[in-house]
Write an enzyme that holds these catalytic residues in place. Sequence first.
Site, PDB file in Angstrom:
ATOM      1  N   MET A 237       1.019  -1.159   0.027  1.00  0.00           N
ATOM      2  CA  MET A 237       0.141   0.062  -0.101  1.00  0.00           C
ATOM      3  C   MET A 237       0.794   1.361   0.038  1.00  0.00           C
ATOM      4  O   MET A 237       0.905   2.156   0.977  1.00  0.00           O
ATOM      5  CB  MET A 237      -0.918  -0.145   1.218  1.00  0.00           C
ATOM      6  N   GLY A 238       1.821   1.410  -1.025  1.00  0.00           N
ATOM      7  CA  GLY A 238       2.491   2.690  -1.394  1.00  0.00           C
ATOM      8  C   GLY A 238       1.534   3.554  -2.131  1.00  0.00           C
ATOM      9  O   GLY A 238       0.371   3.489  -2.063  1.00  0.00           O
ATOM     10  N   ARG A 239       2.280   4.757  -2.859  1.00  0.00           N
ATOM     11  CA  ARG A 239       1.837   5.494  -3.375  1.00  0.00           C
ATOM     12  C   ARG A 239       0.724   4.945  -4.624  1.00  0.00           C
ATOM     13  O   ARG A 239      -0.382   5.446  -4.704  1.00  0.00           O
ATOM     14  CB  ARG A 239       2.968   6.239  -3.960  1.00  0.00           C
ATOM     15  N   ILE A 240       1.441   4.014  -5.186  1.00  0.00           N
ATOM     16  CA  ILE A 240       0.442   3.394  -6.545  1.00  0.00           C
ATOM     17  C   ILE A 240      -0.724   2.652  -5.856  1.00  0.00           C
ATOM     18  O   ILE A 240      -1.905   2.707  -6.310  1.00  0.00           O
ATOM     19  CB  ILE A 240       1.476   2.558  -7.399  1.00  0.00           C
TER      20      ILE A 240
ATOM     21  N   THR B  39       1.162  -5.020 -12.040  1.00  0.00           N
ATOM     22  CA  THR B  39       1.470  -3.953 -12.632  1.00  0.00           C
ATOM     23  C   THR B  39       2.984  -3.530 -12.072  1.00  0.00           C
ATOM     24  O   THR B  39       3.459  -2.352 -12.042  1.00  0.00           O
ATOM     25  CB  THR B  39       0.846  -2.664 -12.620  1.00  0.00           C
TER      26      THR B  39
ATOM     27  N   GLU C   5      11.198  -9.428 -19.900  1.00  0.00           N
ATOM     28  CA  GLU C   5      10.595  -8.782 -20.998  1.00  0.00           C
ATOM     29  C   GLU C   5      11.238  -8.567 -22.057  1.00  0.00           C
ATOM     30  O   GLU C   5      12.447  -7.994 -21.679  1.00  0.00           O
ATOM     31  CB  GLU C   5      10.402  -7.359 -19.954  1.00  0.00           C
TER      32      GLU C   5
ATOM     33  N   HIS D   9       4.414  -3.719 -20.370  1.00  0.00           N
ATOM     34  CA  HIS D   9       5.211  -2.868 -19.589  1.00  0.00           C
ATOM     35  C   HIS D   9       4.960  -1.396 -19.670  1.00  0.00           C
ATOM     36  O   HIS D   9       5.735  -0.520 -20.212  1.00  0.00           O
ATOM     37  CB  HIS D   9       6.589  -3.036 -19.279  1.00  0.00           C
TER      38      HIS D   9
HETATM   39  C1  GLV Z   1       8.327   1.371 -14.222  1.00  0.00           C
HETATM   40  O1  GLV Z   1       8.167   0.248 -14.246  1.00  0.00           O
HETATM   41  C2  GLV Z   1       8.893   1.946 -13.282  1.00  0.00           C
HETATM   42  O2  GLV Z   1       9.474   1.491 -12.225  1.00  0.00           O
HETATM   43  O3  GLV Z   1       9.090   3.302 -13.381  1.00  0.00           O
END
Ligand code: GLV
Length: 292
Positions: free
Chosen positions: A139-142, A209, A240, A259
Amino acid sequence: MDRLAAEHEVEVWPHAMPPPRTELLRLVGGCEGLLCLLTDRVDAELLDAAPRLRAVANMAVGVDNVDLAETRRRRIPVGNTPGVLTDSTADLTMALILAAARRLVEGREQVLGGGWRTWDPMGLLGLELRGAVLGIVGMGRIGRAVARRAAGFGMRVDWCGRDDPAGLDRLLAESDVVSLHCPLTAATRHLIGRDALARMKPGAILVNTARGPIVDQDALREALRAGRIGAAALDVTDPEPLPADDPLLAAPNLLVVPHIGSATHTARGRMADLAVDNLLAALAGRPMPHPV
Ligand code: GLV
């Protein structure tokens, strides 16, 4: 580029594909600053090859491509680009959740393949987000930005930290959608393996993600093939890109995108700005505004 070139001599790798390792090691030989991408591994070998290096600016928020113990040992500051890609990544997470929940890939295949013959009361039924439980790992920024969006869809949001095994077990058992938002570290590598996938609710959706290696892809392939979980939607994989014949790609109910979490004009522009801010500051002997 203009801001860097106004103060420094700049050498740019001109190709779309990342520099081959030997080329990168040769090119960094005379460099005092490095503006690199997540495709460039910055480790002891590279740092040995760059004896004049005084600053590393990663154009990414994740820094798992940088050996931070080595840079710290050599007192080379490392900067990243936090904050500016939070919204774009959270948006993409919702896109993946919606795509998996509402079976957009299968729908597209039906339309293009002639399989869609009539409106069907039982056709392509999926998960309704209102009332569904979204479990956020990290539960960070994203993670928080995803939680805000999910609340707007009426989802019930739960979360756990990346180093909370009991919390993770609870989250996996109760979530209709599990979304990963932790950094890749030694502790989170294969955090979602056989055991974790077996704990997920039957038919649940896994969204990643964050970074590919957080998920054990062999275990994911097995879980999808066995119908243990309902679907997976991945913006990140290991490696990737995945080779076209990677067995994961043949698994059912899988969506992989390349990505693109931060791939908006706004986010990528601001990431470039922050990377340049970090590099210019360190080369001028000032603290980086966004140090890792
Ligand atoms: C993308 O994956 C980032 O870490 O900025």
